[in-house]
Design an enzyme around this catalytic site. Structure first.
Site, PDB file in Angstrom:
ATOM      1  N   THR A  93     -84.666  35.706  34.751  1.00 26.26           N
ATOM      2  CA  THR A  93     -85.119  34.657  33.833  1.00 26.26           C
ATOM      3  C   THR A  93     -85.951  33.581  34.533  1.00 26.26           C
ATOM      4  OG1 THR A  93     -83.051  33.438  34.175  1.00 26.26           O
ATOM      5  CG2 THR A  93     -83.139  34.980  32.315  1.00 26.26           C
ATOM      6  N   GLY A  94     -86.004  33.608  35.871  1.00 26.62           N
ATOM      7  CA  GLY A  94     -86.784  32.623  36.612  1.00 26.62           C
ATOM      8  C   GLY A  94     -88.259  32.976  36.658  1.00 26.62           C
ATOM      9  N   SER A 108     -76.808  33.195  31.181  1.00 22.82           N
ATOM     10  CA  SER A 108     -77.842  33.973  30.481  1.00 22.82           C
ATOM     11  C   SER A 108     -77.362  35.352  30.054  1.00 22.82           C
ATOM     12  CB  SER A 108     -79.068  34.129  31.392  1.00 22.82           C
ATOM     13  OG  SER A 108     -79.641  32.882  31.678  1.00 22.82           O
ATOM     14  N   ARG A 142     -85.114  36.284  56.332  1.00 19.37           N
ATOM     15  CA  ARG A 142     -86.459  36.372  56.918  1.00 19.37           C
ATOM     16  C   ARG A 142     -86.458  36.269  58.441  1.00 19.37           C
ATOM     17  NH1 ARG A 142     -89.054  32.101  52.678  1.00 19.37           N
ATOM     18  NH2 ARG A 142     -89.217  33.483  50.865  1.00 19.37           N
ATOM     19  N   CYS A 145     -94.113  32.110  50.170  1.00 20.48           N
ATOM     20  CA  CYS A 145     -95.388  32.260  49.468  1.00 20.48           C
ATOM     21  C   CYS A 145     -96.559  31.675  50.259  1.00 20.48           C
ATOM     22  CB  CYS A 145     -95.306  31.616  48.087  1.00 20.48           C
ATOM     23  SG  CYS A 145     -94.694  29.918  48.080  1.00 20.48           S
ATOM     24  N   GLN A 183    -100.094  22.619  47.618  1.00 21.65           N
ATOM     25  CA  GLN A 183     -99.227  23.586  46.958  1.00 21.65           C
ATOM     26  C   GLN A 183     -98.871  23.202  45.522  1.00 21.65           C
ATOM     27  OE1 GLN A 183     -97.072  24.511  51.209  1.00 21.65           O
ATOM     28  NE2 GLN A 183     -95.940  25.076  49.376  1.00 21.65           N
ATOM     29  N   GLY A 228     -94.374  26.407  42.948  1.00 24.51           N
ATOM     30  CA  GLY A 228     -93.627  26.729  44.151  1.00 24.51           C
ATOM     31  C   GLY A 228     -92.191  26.261  44.070  1.00 24.51           C
ATOM     32  N   LYS A 249     -91.450  27.351  58.223  1.00 26.43           N
ATOM     33  CA  LYS A 249     -91.424  28.727  57.705  1.00 26.43           C
ATOM     34  C   LYS A 249     -92.753  29.429  57.996  1.00 26.43           C
ATOM     35  CE  LYS A 249     -88.274  27.977  53.783  1.00 26.43           C
ATOM     36  NZ  LYS A 249     -88.201  27.833  52.308  1.00 26.43           N
ATOM     37  N   ARG A 261     -97.481  18.869  48.331  1.00 26.80           N
ATOM     38  CA  ARG A 261     -97.350  19.264  46.924  1.00 26.80           C
ATOM     39  C   ARG A 261     -98.372  18.482  46.100  1.00 26.80           C
ATOM     40  NH1 ARG A 261     -94.634  23.551  45.677  1.00 26.80           N
ATOM     41  NH2 ARG A 261     -92.613  22.780  46.437  1.00 26.80           N
ATOM     42  N   HIS A 316    -101.422  28.199  45.420  1.00 27.00           N
ATOM     43  CA  HIS A 316    -101.424  27.365  46.626  1.00 27.00           C
ATOM     44  C   HIS A 316    -102.799  27.477  47.282  1.00 27.00           C
ATOM     45  CE1 HIS A 316     -97.318  26.736  45.970  1.00 27.00           C
ATOM     46  NE2 HIS A 316     -96.780  27.436  46.940  1.00 27.00           N
TER      47      HIS A 316
END
Length: 330
Positions: free
Chosen positions: A11-12, A40, A99, A127, A154, A158, A211, A233, A240
């Site tokens: 749902t995201g 949900s 990661r 991303c 960005q 995000g 990251k 941001r 981005h």
């Protein structure tokens, strides 16, 4: 062959994009199952694969799935990934949970698909990293990148659907002369730029900035590559943008770099200054390829330096598309 596919966090914003990408790329889906939080569960969701009832992600039986896309929190991924892989299910995790684990491949398919090997668990990069990586790696292979300096611009997406909703609502409040607030971001995002994404680290960089450093080094198999990044941001919905400066081992000519990047899979060259053609969020939105342009000799590093501008839809190449491309390589 066709595959039984599950999407955790369906749902995201990223989960919904994965559904669309699976359909658009004609991924061989035998059965698509959607999972989300208990709140949900039981609701129905319209998809290109028909109406599907959402299931409780905490109760998923992974022996009934071939591939699971985790578009959900890192903590949840940590708790459930082993359960899935031990049941024989491939997991493509979009969070930051794995990661930086040495035994978990971090993959951008155009660069290091071979890293997948026999692993049942594959990490999707951040991303911001994914968008910069493709043009950057092509230049690294050709010229040898010594140093990388990145500044990002960005989009609110995000921060997920909540970030986009906050931008829309607070922009309207601003235009209506009402008080402008913030819940998702550290400060109001409407008509603002916030040089703060994720938490600040001991070295005064944010985790988002680090990251990019950690992940680019891992994807490129260059553990000591000097990389610095500032992440900002801005009040856009999607895509981005990144300004990238590199110092190279070999001399680099902008015209040659344009020819090279114009031939790279996953890159669309947009560099025609006479006609004001360059990468922009408005043109890169909902586009699979990363736009690259404003390619020029860097004034600091001279003939061993290059500067360019990149725009990429982080919900697509930065997340959903990259995840589906990994699944295509399995």
């Amino acid at each position: 062959m066709s595959y039984k596919v599950g999407i955790m966090g369906a749902t995201g914003a990223v989960g919904r994009e994965i559904i669309e990408v699976l359909d658009n790329r004609n991924f061989p889906v035998e059965q698509l199952r959607l999972f989300a939080s208990v709140r949900s569960a039981g609701k129905k969701m319209e998809t290109p694969f028909g109406e599907i009832t959402i299931e409780n992600a905490d109760l998923a039986d992974y022996s009934e799935l071939d591939i699971a896309f985790f578009a959900i929190s890192g903590g949840w991924s940590k708790e459930n990934a082993e359960k899935a892989t031990s049941a024989g299910c491939y997991v493509i995790d979009n969070s930051s949970a794995f990661r930086y684990d040495d035994d978990v491949p971090l993959v951008v398919p155009e660069i290091n698909a071979d890293a997948i090997g026999e692993s049942k668990l594959i990490a999707n990069p951040n991303c911001t990293t994914a968008i910069a990586a493709i043009p950057l790696y092509a230049l690294h292979k050709e010229y040898g990148v010594k140093k990388v300096l990145i500044s990002t611009y960005q989009a609110t997406s995000g921060a997920g659907a909540a970030g986009m909703s906050e931008l829309a609502a607070e922009t309207q409040n601003y235009l209506d002369g009402k008080e402008v607030g913030n819940k998702v971001f550290a400060y109001p995002i409407a008509f603002n730029a916030i040089p703060h994404i994720d938490s600040f680290q001991e070295n005064a960089y944010t985790r988002e900035e680090m990251k990019v450093v950690w992940e680019t080094r891992k994807i490129f198999s260059e553990p000591d590559m000097p990389i610095s990044c500032t992440c900002v941001r801005i009040p856009t919905m999607r895509v981005h943008a990144e300004s990238i400066i590199i110092e190279t081992e070999k001399p680099v000519n902008p015209d040659d770099a344009k020819k090279l990047l114009g031939s790279v899979e996953g890159v669309e060259l947009k560099d025609d200054l006479e006609n004001n053609v360059y990468p922009m969020p408005i043109t890169a939105t909902q586009k699979y390829d990363v736009e690259v342009g404003r390619i020029r000799q860097n004034l600091v590093f001279g003939d061993h330096g290059l500067e360019f501008f990149v725009c990429g839809d982080q919900l697509l190449k930065g997340a959903a598309l990259n995840a589906v491309q990994i699944a295509e390589k399995l």
